[in-house]
Design a protein around this motif. Structure first.
Motif, PDB file in Angstrom:
ATOM      1  N   ASN A 254       0.829  -1.231   0.033  1.00  0.00           N
ATOM      2  CA  ASN A 254      -0.054   0.019   0.094  1.00  0.00           C
ATOM      3  C   ASN A 254       0.778   1.364  -0.077  1.00  0.00           C
ATOM      4  O   ASN A 254       1.691   1.145   0.814  1.00  0.00           O
ATOM      5  CB  ASN A 254      -0.899  -0.062   1.245  1.00  0.00           C
ATOM      6  CG  ASN A 254      -1.997   1.146   1.322  1.00  0.00           C
ATOM      7  OD1 ASN A 254      -1.489   2.177   1.256  1.00  0.00           O
ATOM      8  ND2 ASN A 254      -3.234   0.962   1.472  1.00  0.00           N
TER       9      ASN A 254
ATOM     10  N   LEU B 222       1.776   3.112   3.412  1.00  0.00           N
ATOM     11  CA  LEU B 222       1.886   2.325   4.476  1.00  0.00           C
ATOM     12  C   LEU B 222       3.086   2.880   5.465  1.00  0.00           C
ATOM     13  O   LEU B 222       3.062   3.090   6.715  1.00  0.00           O
ATOM     14  CB  LEU B 222       2.513   0.954   4.255  1.00  0.00           C
ATOM     15  CG  LEU B 222       2.122  -0.430   5.004  1.00  0.00           C
ATOM     16  CD1 LEU B 222       0.857  -0.362   5.376  1.00  0.00           C
ATOM     17  CD2 LEU B 222       2.683  -1.243   4.339  1.00  0.00           C
TER      18      LEU B 222
ATOM     19  N   PRO C 299       9.015  -5.312   8.071  1.00  0.00           N
ATOM     20  CA  PRO C 299       8.187  -6.864   8.197  1.00  0.00           C
ATOM     21  C   PRO C 299       7.538  -7.186   7.057  1.00  0.00           C
ATOM     22  O   PRO C 299       7.387  -8.302   6.727  1.00  0.00           O
ATOM     23  CB  PRO C 299       7.202  -6.311   9.117  1.00  0.00           C
ATOM     24  CG  PRO C 299       7.888  -5.197   9.931  1.00  0.00           C
ATOM     25  CD  PRO C 299       8.609  -4.550   9.031  1.00  0.00           C
ATOM     26  N   GLN C 300       7.112  -6.344   6.191  1.00  0.00           N
ATOM     27  CA  GLN C 300       6.443  -6.886   4.725  1.00  0.00           C
ATOM     28  C   GLN C 300       7.262  -7.295   3.713  1.00  0.00           C
ATOM     29  O   GLN C 300       6.919  -8.044   3.065  1.00  0.00           O
ATOM     30  CB  GLN C 300       5.803  -5.576   4.090  1.00  0.00           C
ATOM     31  CG  GLN C 300       5.036  -4.578   4.901  1.00  0.00           C
ATOM     32  CD  GLN C 300       4.153  -5.097   5.923  1.00  0.00           C
ATOM     33  OE1 GLN C 300       3.311  -6.153   5.427  1.00  0.00           O
ATOM     34  NE2 GLN C 300       4.275  -4.675   7.085  1.00  0.00           N
TER      35      GLN C 300
ATOM     36  N   ARG D  41      -5.068 -20.739   6.828  1.00  0.00           N
ATOM     37  CA  ARG D  41      -5.405 -20.078   8.067  1.00  0.00           C
ATOM     38  C   ARG D  41      -6.246 -18.831   7.650  1.00  0.00           C
ATOM     39  O   ARG D  41      -7.350 -18.298   8.457  1.00  0.00           O
ATOM     40  CB  ARG D  41      -4.383 -19.507   8.888  1.00  0.00           C
ATOM     41  CG  ARG D  41      -4.545 -19.721  10.376  1.00  0.00           C
ATOM     42  CD  ARG D  41      -3.508 -19.065  11.309  1.00  0.00           C
ATOM     43  NE  ARG D  41      -2.873 -17.871  10.985  1.00  0.00           N
ATOM     44  CZ  ARG D  41      -1.459 -18.147  10.949  1.00  0.00           C
ATOM     45  NH1 ARG D  41      -0.703 -18.922  11.139  1.00  0.00           N
ATOM     46  NH2 ARG D  41      -0.998 -16.802  10.363  1.00  0.00           N
ATOM     47  N   GLN D  42      -5.835 -18.100   6.492  1.00  0.00           N
ATOM     48  CA  GLN D  42      -6.507 -16.850   6.184  1.00  0.00           C
ATOM     49  C   GLN D  42      -7.643 -17.173   5.632  1.00  0.00           C
ATOM     50  O   GLN D  42      -8.913 -16.473   5.776  1.00  0.00           O
ATOM     51  CB  GLN D  42      -5.554 -15.961   5.253  1.00  0.00           C
ATOM     52  CG  GLN D  42      -4.712 -15.231   5.883  1.00  0.00           C
ATOM     53  CD  GLN D  42      -3.753 -14.475   4.697  1.00  0.00           C
ATOM     54  OE1 GLN D  42      -3.910 -14.369   3.439  1.00  0.00           O
ATOM     55  NE2 GLN D  42      -2.652 -13.980   5.139  1.00  0.00           N
TER      56      GLN D  42
ATOM     57  N   GLN E  88     -10.186 -17.752   8.277  1.00  0.00           N
ATOM     58  CA  GLN E  88     -10.797 -16.609   8.904  1.00  0.00           C
ATOM     59  C   GLN E  88     -11.831 -15.819   7.917  1.00  0.00           C
ATOM     60  O   GLN E  88     -12.728 -15.450   8.461  1.00  0.00           O
ATOM     61  CB  GLN E  88      -9.677 -15.751   9.310  1.00  0.00           C
ATOM     62  CG  GLN E  88      -8.833 -16.196  10.368  1.00  0.00           C
ATOM     63  CD  GLN E  88      -8.020 -15.250  11.096  1.00  0.00           C
ATOM     64  OE1 GLN E  88      -7.871 -14.151  10.571  1.00  0.00           O
ATOM     65  NE2 GLN E  88      -7.309 -15.508  12.155  1.00  0.00           N
ATOM     66  N   GLN E  89     -11.317 -15.920   6.872  1.00  0.00           N
ATOM     67  CA  GLN E  89     -12.227 -15.112   5.879  1.00  0.00           C
ATOM     68  C   GLN E  89     -13.783 -15.744   5.741  1.00  0.00           C
ATOM     69  O   GLN E  89     -14.514 -15.022   5.750  1.00  0.00           O
ATOM     70  CB  GLN E  89     -11.614 -15.309   4.434  1.00  0.00           C
ATOM     71  CG  GLN E  89     -11.274 -13.783   3.559  1.00  0.00           C
ATOM     72  CD  GLN E  89     -10.261 -13.964   2.894  1.00  0.00           C
ATOM     73  OE1 GLN E  89      -9.705 -14.788   2.539  1.00  0.00           O
ATOM     74  NE2 GLN E  89      -9.517 -12.668   2.808  1.00  0.00           N
TER      75      GLN E  89
ATOM     76  N   PHE F  28     -14.877 -17.279   7.940  1.00  0.00           N
ATOM     77  CA  PHE F  28     -15.621 -17.059   9.206  1.00  0.00           C
ATOM     78  C   PHE F  28     -16.038 -15.805   9.534  1.00  0.00           C
ATOM     79  O   PHE F  28     -17.037 -15.533  10.181  1.00  0.00           O
ATOM     80  CB  PHE F  28     -14.429 -17.242  10.427  1.00  0.00           C
ATOM     81  CG  PHE F  28     -14.924 -17.120  11.786  1.00  0.00           C
ATOM     82  CD1 PHE F  28     -15.784 -17.937  12.232  1.00  0.00           C
ATOM     83  CD2 PHE F  28     -14.359 -16.293  12.534  1.00  0.00           C
ATOM     84  CE1 PHE F  28     -16.112 -18.045  13.655  1.00  0.00           C
ATOM     85  CE2 PHE F  28     -14.832 -16.167  13.797  1.00  0.00           C
ATOM     86  CZ  PHE F  28     -15.509 -17.209  14.496  1.00  0.00           C
ATOM     87  N   ARG F  29     -15.730 -14.621   8.570  1.00  0.00           N
ATOM     88  CA  ARG F  29     -16.290 -13.439   9.096  1.00  0.00           C
ATOM     89  C   ARG F  29     -17.754 -13.029   8.711  1.00  0.00           C
ATOM     90  O   ARG F  29     -18.356 -13.969   7.928  1.00  0.00           O
ATOM     91  CB  ARG F  29     -15.489 -12.418   8.193  1.00  0.00           C
ATOM     92  CG  ARG F  29     -15.800 -12.214   6.693  1.00  0.00           C
ATOM     93  CD  ARG F  29     -15.099 -10.912   5.984  1.00  0.00           C
ATOM     94  NE  ARG F  29     -15.132 -11.040   4.825  1.00  0.00           N
ATOM     95  CZ  ARG F  29     -14.164 -10.974   3.839  1.00  0.00           C
ATOM     96  NH1 ARG F  29     -13.072 -10.862   4.239  1.00  0.00           N
ATOM     97  NH2 ARG F  29     -14.500 -11.051   2.755  1.00  0.00           N
TER      98      ARG F  29
END
Lengths: 281, 491
Positions: free
Chosen positions: A169, A172, A193-194, A273-274, A277-278, A280-281
């Motif tokens: 982005n 950022l 970190p990115q 994992r992602q 979670q997706q 799950f939203r």
């Protein structure tokens, strides 16, 4: 009628694939298989001989020069890759935020990637002489090799890190500043970190290149006997090659294979994992 | 209660100019923003609104001018020291941190007075401390609750929807308790339904928190809905500052009238105070203070036009209904009267094809000064019948009153709006440029072209041109007028 034709085509496709893969893996396979043979000569009159770990034992107990070369290779590889990763990452970030002359600098940094190794090798060789002549105490050897390898591999790190930066982005870094982090802090806690993924790839690439390098190393290793695996193998070809090299090669191959598998598992887990979670939203 | 310094104007922007690579994005702009207000910077893309916001945030330095926050000059202050926080257009959340850590990012860096004091070099200095873990947790949870994401702290940023991500971005900025919250088109990436919801929530947050919001958008409806004050920008200049009602009911010029809401914009002549003529008819209006026979722009909102059947004598203009569309609560009709196509909104429909009379009450007519009536440039006479201006050299009659102008004379060059021709092919024109604005004025379009020579050209044309089209500009030499600039003779 048609289905048999299709089947035939499918068979051909698979056959082709297998042949290609076999060609790629044949040399490696040969080395792995013969690493478990005690015979000093591959394909000699004695054949394969009995299955044995003798070469592995020999590698760690009775091949001091090969072990030395391995140690040197690792030291040079790790140090130069670390330096290249650090410098390359910083350069990429600098390049990304450069407003003018971006293209020119990118081009200049990429030339060395395409450039023939021999040019770089001779260049470093002459540079060391030049620096000594003007009174700078430069000595060919370990230190000089680390510098040379770092210089050669830095552009590769830039090539692996830059694409990640362009996916970021654009705000950022500014978001970091906005929330109270200074420029350095924003760089290291927000941007770096990115880039970790790119930095790891860059490090791996730099390390592998350093491991593989023969041309530059051979010309710049100096006279005091700093041998790496490549130069050692080359030098001993004239006499006789220590058969423990088969064991060493197998070990290197297995390490790379395991690293690759772990890398893929970690990546898939993260993706999984992602997705979970997706949903799950 | 702690001592409260009241600066009525929390932000002051003074004579700000910003030039990016020879393009003036913000032109000598002045703006002051009152504490606690919801201010919207509204304008088309490229009008300089985001640049202005970025300068207040500190990401971009102005080329000249000063910015004050609570009376303190912050022009040279880096963004991480300014008491403002930003919500970015594409959220700019930190992907490597979860929701909680994103929101906590600013708090972890923040320093607050610890209450203790230390004597240092004769002066007492307050010792600063960081927030404790418990304090951070409490604040973050409160912020997440405020944006309706109570239980989302542990979640990965990438697993959130666009609307949720935007809420996290808002929480991340608000948790730092900024004096001013800057929002850069924060809802631009959301779908319509989500956008409406977030608009209401943002307004609620503004009311509850009482901090100043500066909101950048190109969506006029959003601006009118949410703001206390709307600042309309175009070409790096403020066109109008006012309440949503003011900018809608009393637009300052044709640009504002056209940009905000639906409107009929016409050219007319001010006959005298309270009397204006357009489309060959004379109307009573509520405006005064214009010169006699001054050319003016007139804006009439579609809901201010009343339709009567023909020959009832109630209307002032006769017209023909061209088309009608039902819009849910009213009909929107196109009516041709005196060569102008009016857009009219009414709850009763006039059937297409019908002849009607239109009536416009004095309070429905809004008169505006024309932004510009002629294109004006500065040039130099470079030879016989030759004038240099706009980086070019043109053949123009340089005789004024039978006397040829001398070489080197500085002149004002006036090019009337109808003295310019636009060409599809850039090569056919004398100057290249991009169409930046097009306004239908009934019988013709007024097109604005930003030339490659950094000049704005206004052109009256019967053709419609698309925004951002590359065009060539061709000047009609016979319509160009020159005027000698008197050299200042004071030494």
């Amino acid at each position: 009628m048609r289905s048999t034709k299709n089947k035939l085509l499918l068979c051909f496709k698979w056959a082709f694939l297998i042949v290609v893969l076999a060609c790629i893996y044949l040399p490696i396979l040969l080395i792995i298989v013969y690493s478990f043979s005690g015979e000093p000569n591959i394909g000699g009159v004695n054949g394969f001989g009995p299955f044995t770990f003798a070469l592995y034992k020999k590698l760690f107990t009775n091949s001091p020069r090969l072990m030395d070369a391995t140690k040197n290779t690792l030291i040079i590889g790790v140090s130069s890759a670390l330096i290249a990763t650090f410098v390359g990452t910083l350069t990429s970030v600098g390049l990304y935020y450069l407003r003018k002359g971006k293209k020119a600098v990118n081009f200049v940094s990429e030339i060395t990637v395409i450039n023939a190794d021999i040019v770089t090798a001779v260049g470093f060789f002459l540079l060391s002489i030049f620096l000594t002549r003007i009174g700078l105490p430069v000595e060919k050897g370990m230190g000089w090799l680390i510098v040379a390898h770092a210089v050669i591999t830095t552009p590769y790190v830039i090539l692996t890190v830059s694409p990640r930066l362009h996916q970021l982005n654009p705000n950022l870094y500014e978001a970091g500043l906005d929330l109270g982090a200074g420029p350095m802090r924003s760089l290291f806690t927000v941007i770096v970190p990115q880039l970790i993924g790119g930095m790891i790839s860059g490090f791996a690439l730099a390390f592998t290149l350093s491991l593989d390098d023969f041309v530059v190393t051979n010309l710049n290793k100096g006279t005091n006997g700093v041998e790496t695996i490549t130069t050692f193998v080359y030098a001993s070809l004239r006499r006789s090659l220590d058969p423990a090299i088969r064991a060493l090669s197998t070990i290197i191959f297995v390490i790379v294979l395991v690293a690759l598998i772990i890398f893929n598992i970690v990546k898939n887990r993260k993706l999984y994992r992602q997705q979970k979670q997706q949903n799950f939203r | 209660m702690k001592e409260q310094k009241t600066f009525d104007r929390i932000i002051e922007v003074k004579n700000i100019t910003k030039i990016f690579d020879d393009t003036t994005v913000i032109d000598d702009l002045n703006l002051s923003i009152k504490r606690g207000q919801f201010v919207t910077l509204l304008g088309p893309s490229g009008c300089g609104k985001t640049t202005l916001l970025r300068m207040i945030a500190g990401f971009t330095a102005p080329t000249s001018g000063k910015i004050f926050i609570e009376g303190q000059d912050v022009t040279e202050m880096p963004p991480y020291k300014r008491p403002v926080n930003t919500v970015f257009q594409k959220y700019a959340l930190f992907p490597h941190l979860n929701v909680f850590k994103n929101v906590a990012f600013g708090l972890k860096l923040k320093k607050i007075p610890s209450g203790e004091k230390k004597a240092k070099g004769g002066t007492e200095k307050e010792i600063m401390r960081k927030f404790t873990k418990a304090e951070i947790e409490e604040k973050v949870n409160r912020a997440l609750k405020l944006v309706g994401l109570d239980d989302y702290g542990y979640r990965d940023i990438n697993s959130l929807s666009g609307g949720q991500q935007q809420r996290v971005a808002i929480a991340r900025a608000l948790v730092c308790e900024p004096k001013v919250l800057l929002l850069d088109e924060p809802l631009g990436a959301l779908d319509l339904k989500m956008r409406k919801e977030m608009q209401i929530e943002l307004m609620k947050m503004h009311r509850e928190l009482g901090i100043t919001f500066i909101y950048v958008t190109h969506d006029q409806e959003e601006a009118l809905t949410m703001s206390d004050v709307v600042v309309v920008l175009n070409d790096g200049l403020i066109q109008q500052i006012g309440t949503p009602k003011q900018v809608y009911d009393e637009p300052a010029n044709a640009f504002v009238a056209d940009f905000i809401g639906e409107s009929n914009v016409l050219s007319g002549t001010m006959l005298k105070d309270f009397s204006v003529s357009f489309l060959g008819a004379q109307f009573v209006c509520e405006d005064k203070g214009f010169a006699k026979n001054e050319k003016v722009d007139i804006v009439i909102r579609p809901e201010d036009i009343y339709i009567y059947p023909l020959d009832t004598g109630k209307g002032q203009l006769a017209g023909k209904v061209l088309g009608s569309v039902f819009k849910g609560t009213y009909y929107e009709m196109e009516i041709d009267a005196g060569g102008y196509e009016f857009t009219v909104q009414s709850t009763t429909e006039a059937t297409p094809g019908a002849m009607v009379e239109l009536r416009i009450e004095p309070n429905g007519i809004h008169i505006m000064k024309k932004l510009r009536t002629v294109n004006q440039f500065i040039g130099t006479v470079s030879g016989e019948n030759r004038v240099d201006f706009c980086d070019g050299s043109f053949d123009i009659n340089t005789e004024i009153g039978g006397v040829a102008l001398e070489k080197g004379t500085k002149v004002k060059v006036f090019v009337p709006f109808d003295g310019v021709e636009l060409t599809d092919d850039e090569e056919d024109g004398e100057i290249g440029g991009n169409v930046t604005h097009s306004l239908y004025k009934g019988t013709y379009y007024q097109v604005q072209v930003y030339s490659d020579t950094d000049e704005d050209f206004y052109i009256d044309t019967t053709d419609e041109w698309d925004l951002n089209d590359r065009v060539g500009i061709k000047l009609d030499k016979n319509k160009i007028r020159l005027e000698v600039i008197e050299e200042e003779s004071d030494a």
